[in-house]
Design a protein around this motif. Sequence first.
Motif, PDB file in Angstrom:
ATOM      1  N   ALA A 185       0.791  -1.259   0.018  1.00 50.37           N
ATOM      2  CA  ALA A 185       0.066  -0.013  -0.059  1.00 50.37           C
ATOM      3  C   ALA A 185       0.884   1.389  -0.025  1.00 50.37           C
ATOM      4  CB  ALA A 185      -0.965   0.161   1.180  1.00 50.37           C
ATOM      5  N   GLU A 188       2.195   1.620  -3.337  1.00 46.84           N
ATOM      6  CA  GLU A 188       1.147   2.108  -4.515  1.00 46.84           C
ATOM      7  C   GLU A 188       0.820   3.506  -4.124  1.00 46.84           C
ATOM      8  OE1 GLU A 188      -0.823  -1.974  -5.564  1.00 46.84           O
ATOM      9  OE2 GLU A 188      -1.860  -0.103  -5.724  1.00 46.84           O
ATOM     10  N   ALA A 189       0.394   3.961  -2.806  1.00 44.34           N
ATOM     11  CA  ALA A 189      -0.036   5.244  -2.402  1.00 44.34           C
ATOM     12  C   ALA A 189       1.062   6.441  -2.953  1.00 44.34           C
ATOM     13  CB  ALA A 189      -0.219   5.344  -0.862  1.00 44.34           C
ATOM     14  N   ALA A 192       0.761   6.766  -6.492  1.00 45.93           N
ATOM     15  CA  ALA A 192      -0.383   7.416  -7.061  1.00 45.93           C
ATOM     16  C   ALA A 192      -0.223   9.092  -6.681  1.00 45.93           C
ATOM     17  CB  ALA A 192      -1.619   6.766  -6.460  1.00 45.93           C
TER      18      ALA A 192
ATOM     19  N   VAL B  52      -5.111   1.742  -5.951  1.00 42.80           N
ATOM     20  CA  VAL B  52      -4.690   2.128  -4.704  1.00 42.80           C
ATOM     21  C   VAL B  52      -5.850   2.100  -3.659  1.00 42.80           C
ATOM     22  CG1 VAL B  52      -5.147   4.612  -4.532  1.00 42.80           C
ATOM     23  CG2 VAL B  52      -3.048   3.725  -3.119  1.00 42.80           C
ATOM     24  N   ARG B  55      -6.516  -1.693  -2.890  1.00 38.26           N
ATOM     25  CA  ARG B  55      -5.358  -2.091  -2.010  1.00 38.26           C
ATOM     26  C   ARG B  55      -5.950  -1.843  -0.664  1.00 38.26           C
ATOM     27  NH1 ARG B  55      -0.740  -5.194  -2.042  1.00 38.26           N
ATOM     28  NH2 ARG B  55      -0.339  -4.510  -4.146  1.00 38.26           N
ATOM     29  N   LEU B  73      -6.746   9.209   0.317  1.00 35.93           N
ATOM     30  CA  LEU B  73      -5.396   9.514   0.162  1.00 35.93           C
ATOM     31  C   LEU B  73      -5.015  10.685   0.385  1.00 35.93           C
ATOM     32  CD1 LEU B  73      -2.523   8.448  -0.235  1.00 35.93           C
ATOM     33  CD2 LEU B  73      -3.006   8.220  -2.611  1.00 35.93           C
TER      34      LEU B  73
END
Lengths: 256, 117, 153
Positions: A185, A188-189, A192, B52, B55, B73
């Motif tokens: 995570a 990926e975070a 992104a 994301v 996930r 996020l």
Amino acid sequence: MTDDIRQLTAAVAADPSSLLFLDLAERLRTQRLYRPARTVVERGLERYPTLAAGFALLGRVHCDAGDHAAAADAWHEALRHDASHLEARKGLAYLDWRAGDIAAARAGLEALMHDRPGDAGVRLALAGLDAQSVPTADVTIHEDDAVLAEGTMLVDDAGMRLAGRLQRHGGADVSEAVAAELVGASREAARAARLLGLGAWRDAAVEAATGGLHVVPPTPDALLIAVRDRRTPPGRLAMEAEHAARESRVWLESQG
Amino acid sequence: MKPNFEGALEQLTRVRGVRGAVVVDAQDGIALAGALRDGEDGDALAALAGAVMMRLVRGSDAAGLGPARLVYLRGDDGLLCAAPFGGTLLIAVLADRSANLGLVRLALLDAVGGLAA
Amino acid sequence: MRTIEPWVTEPLERFLQESQARLVLLTTSSGQVVAQHGFSRSLDVMAASSLGAGIMASTGAIADLMGSSGFGTIVHEGTRQSLILAAIDTPRGRWLGLVVFGRETTVGLVQLFWNVLARELLARMPATVNAPPKRAETFERDLDASLRSLFGR
């Protein structure tokens, strides 16, 4: 058999070429089902014969099952395909320590520290060597340390638990399962956030039917995961997670 | 009746700081509809938001928290917020640092509520 | 991964890491294999290269019938694995990419990072003298030669 193992088994059976065999083998390993874990990894490696992550996992399985010679072989094979593989290098340092070769264990960990200076697990292992305590390939903190509040867990970027644990409503320990799902995570975070122009990522959260999950990266290679039931409002959960991340950062730095 | 994606997305882009909003099939990471400021890449938003968010939802599933209703996020320069509705579909919103998470969250839940009705 | 041209390696490795694709084959439109990852046999590479070129040619013909300029990307979604065929128009001519991926990633992510790869390849491509246009009968000879190089025979 737990639900997640059942689901993963079905997924791998439906698509034997899927890389989910790694997830399945890891779940089996954490449930101490070493023989099936080994079978799953070995079958997967027949399809992916150069997959360093597969050999590293095979090493873990052998090590947990007590076959240290086979673990060493597997970790050496992982390094043959990826000379910088963190887990394989950690594992071999652990085997050196177990064999009583403290100098070799230290040399291995110090080389790792040079390559990965921010890695909390390696710092902890070196600290353990210094204190003549028991560094293990799966570095955990003694329960007495009470680093984190209940419902909060710190993991490294390999999905290894560093401190704390998580329990479902009803008491079942879900630490390993949550860590396994969130292991990628942080990467990926970060990806992104970078590609979407959000800058460095700070935190992420899920609001769900019966509670919330909040994740914060106290360091680039660790992840703080906080889970609360719905009695804790999302804003309060975010504050508690941020507070726990600050404490984790201080604690990680104190280990090195 | 065909859901009014465009209407819902337009409403979201009126929230201060919102750079764009897309309807995503998270299974494919493909945008089904979008409302974006000039220069924003809806395909990238759909692909990255889908990955994301799914996930994070798998993490909350593993924790036994039940169906997710909102995921976000936050970065230093903005935020990504998403809410699932109907199977693998979700609405993802990208906002700059001037956006207020609380307002984006409410607008998103409102939009999803309208589409799911 | 094996590449004929070293400058392709780094962008292709990044693509593989980000997209989590399982197989990648990059060829010129004349059949020369530029790079491949995940194939274990030269026979598979040869078949994939020929079939991929055939699919792109067929869909190009359909595009002509439709009065369209062509399809840059073709996606075939399967239940367990999916396939993307994509073209990159380079100064050296059209290159074709064949990417196979599973459920650990998504079509959107593979396409996103394929576009990044295409931009990087175009930015890094060394300047070269334009080669004379290849005829169809040289396709197989070029393919054989590059396969021998890729598989070390």
